[in-house]
Design a protein around this motif. Structure first.
Motif, short mmCIF file in Angstrom:
data_model
loop_
_atom_site.label_atom_id
_atom_site.label_comp_id
_atom_site.label_asym_id
_atom_site.label_seq_id
_atom_site.Cartn_x
_atom_site.Cartn_y
_atom_site.Cartn_z
N ARG A 13 0.83 -1.21 0.00
CA ARG A 13 0.00 0.00 0.00
C ARG A 13 0.86 1.26 0.00
O ARG A 13 0.56 2.24 -0.69
CB ARG A 13 -0.94 0.00 1.21
N HIS A 14 1.94 1.20 0.79
CA HIS A 14 2.84 2.34 0.86
C HIS A 14 3.49 2.59 -0.50
O HIS A 14 3.59 3.75 -0.95
CB HIS A 14 3.92 2.09 1.92
N GLU A 56 2.32 1.67 -3.46
CA GLU A 56 1.31 2.13 -4.40
C GLU A 56 0.97 3.60 -4.14
O GLU A 56 0.80 4.39 -5.08
CB GLU A 56 0.05 1.27 -4.27
N GLN A 57 0.89 3.96 -2.86
CA GLN A 57 0.63 5.36 -2.52
C GLN A 57 1.77 6.25 -3.00
O GLN A 57 1.54 7.34 -3.53
CB GLN A 57 0.44 5.51 -1.01
N THR A 68 1.49 6.66 -6.71
CA THR A 68 0.40 7.58 -7.04
C THR A 68 0.78 9.02 -6.76
O THR A 68 0.53 9.92 -7.57
CB THR A 68 -0.86 7.20 -6.24
N GLU A 69 1.40 9.25 -5.59
CA GLU A 69 1.80 10.60 -5.23
C GLU A 69 2.85 11.14 -6.21
O GLU A 69 2.81 12.31 -6.59
CB GLU A 69 2.33 10.64 -3.80
#
Length: 479
Positions: free
Chosen positions: A230-231, A233-234, A237-238
């Motif tokens: 998740r980190h 992917e975040q 995305t960021e």
């Protein structure tokens, strides 16, 4: 503790003590190595990948501890049966509150045999401790065993036992038990039917292992792995959003640009944003070139501290404000003061550095100011120097700061180089960075266009393993 005759083969002879001791030594050395790696891992919990690495080390340590205990049990043979009701074992090691001997490595593996002909059950001492049962109490029969199991796991245990007794299938599965103190443990059960001389099932034996801590470690590994994913992917995305935002606000031109568009004495311009080589999130670096209503040209580069979408949006706000105030006629020193007030008034305080120049083509005059930023470099006839900076502190560092201005008269063929401090990485600090750039003087002097000059700078510094983003803007004075 299997019977001599199992469903399909006689019991194997135990291995030699020496070979098992060698395996134990190897397992303990490996456990020490993994423990050393675990101790070296950061424990602040701030990084998802570090948490995942630490969880994997914990899981490996649990598994190696189990392996150590299993090998020791293999070497030493079956543990003694539990003491008779009311009897105390002389010289026995002290028990913990949960009934486990202090320091024991074997408390998570037990065995049992259920005789179907006599309906008798025999448990090892370890199994009593795993299930939290009083060693003085009789062992539970197969019919009584499900009373210890969680309701949702009872069908699984019943199915395994039925398949073993009816179809002679080996048992290999897990279920959860509730101990008398209310704690829940996960037990892995492996076993086989024991056949009599006529081929009928006479009894069933099983080895039961408490895998609660192992499963907890595995869950932690899965959770930290999911958190890491998740980190990541975040972060992706960021970075994509920050990149798109940066591309949206930086000047849209690529290659060379001449400003002002009409008349002689224009500036031949070229610029480039250089991302970091480490794949870190986009920072707050910018460059800009803008023709103003009075025919003058605005040049600026700057850097807002930090990384990510928030910093990129802050940079966009700062650059938009700078353009608007410059179009309204604000001079470089006044621009820096107003940007400082803007950062000081934002909800989320930030620091930034910038250099801002106004070029007057009629007189070839450059008026500039800086806010804690590297000064422009001026190259003339193949030789470069750093312009003497006027007073100016970082944007957002202090309220109501004053910013000075400086002027320099340019000549045809002069070259200005503006950059953010991430362009030149390495040891030596700001002085060494300036010297490395000034060393390019002869090559820049021989370059016919601003684009050629920019290409020279990028070839020299663009492929470096820089830790941060960088921007570089080159302006060459036309005749």
């Amino acid at each position: 503790m299997p019977s001599p005759l199992s469903a399909d083969r006689p019991a194997a002879q135990p291995p030699g003590r020496g070979s098992v001791d060698a395996l134990i030594s190897q397992a303990r050395r490996l456990k020490g190595d993994v423990d050393a790696v675990r101790r070296d891992a950061p424990e602040d919990g701030s990084d998802a990948q570090e948490r995942w690495h630490r969880a994997l080390c914990d899981l490996a340590l649990h598994q190696l501890s189990d392996l150590d205990g299993h090998l020791a049990q293999l070497r030493d043979g079956p543990a003694p049966a539990p003491p008779a009701p009311g009897a105390a074992s002389a010289g026995a090691p002290p028990a913990t509150a949960g009934g486990t001997p202090s320091g024991s490595l074997l408390s998570r593996v037990g065995s049992a045999e259920w005789n179907l002909l006599t309906d008798e059950a025999s448990w090892s001492g370890e199994l009593y401790r795993i299930l939290g049962r009083d060693p003085a109490a009789p062992a539970l029969t197969l019919d009584e065993l499900p009373s210890l199991v969680l309701d949702e796991d009872r069908p699984k245990l019943t199915s395994m036992v039925t398949d073993c007794l009816v179809d002679a299938k080996p048992i290999d599965g897990e279920f959860r038990v509730v101990r008398p103190d209310g704690s829940v443990r996960t037990v892995h059960m492996m076993g086989e039917p024991v056949l009599d001389a006529d081929g009928g099932t006479a009894s069933m034996w099983a080895v039961l292992r408490d895998v609660s801590e192992l499963r907890r470690s595995q869950r932690e590994v899965c959770e930290t792995r999911d958190s890491l994913h998740r980190h990541q992917e975040q972060a992706r995305t960021e970075r994509r959003l920050a990149t798109e935002l940066q591309e949206a606000v930086l000047p849209p031109w690529r290659g060379s640009l001449r400003l002002p568009h009409g008349g002689p004495r224009a500036l031949d311009l070229a610029a480039r944003h250089l991302p970091s080589a480490t794949g870190s999130p986009i920072g707050g670096d910018w460059y800009d070139a803008l023709e103003l209503p009075d025919g003058e040209t605005l040049l600026s580069v700057g850097d807002l501290t930090g990384h990510g979408v928030g910093v990129a949006s802050g940079m966009a706000m700062l650059l938009g404000a700078l353009r608007g105030m410059a179009m309204a006629g604000a001079q470089p020193g006044q621009l820096m003061a107003l940007l400082n007030q803007l950062l000081d008034a934002t909800v989320q305080p930030a620091l930034g550095s910038a250099v801002c120049c106004r070029y007057r083509p009629a007189t070839r005059t450059l008026v500039w100011a800086q806010a804690g930023h590297p000064a422009p470099l001026l190259f003339r006839d193949g030789t470069g120097r750093e312009l003497n900076p006027p007073d100016g502190v970082l944007l957002g560092a202090t309220s109501r700061a004053g910013y000075g201005q400086a002027e320099v008269t340019l000549e045809p063929g002069d070259l200005l180089l503006l950059r953010t401090d991430g362009l030149v990485s390495g040891q030596g600090g700001a002085t060494a960075a300036v010297e490395r750039l000034l060393d390019l003087g002869p090559r820049l002097g021989a370059a016919p266009t601003a684009q050629d000059c920019l290409r020279t700078v990028v070839e020299e510094f663009g492929e470096n393993e820089r830790q941060d983003d960088a921007c570089v803007l080159v302006a060459k004075v036309s005749g």
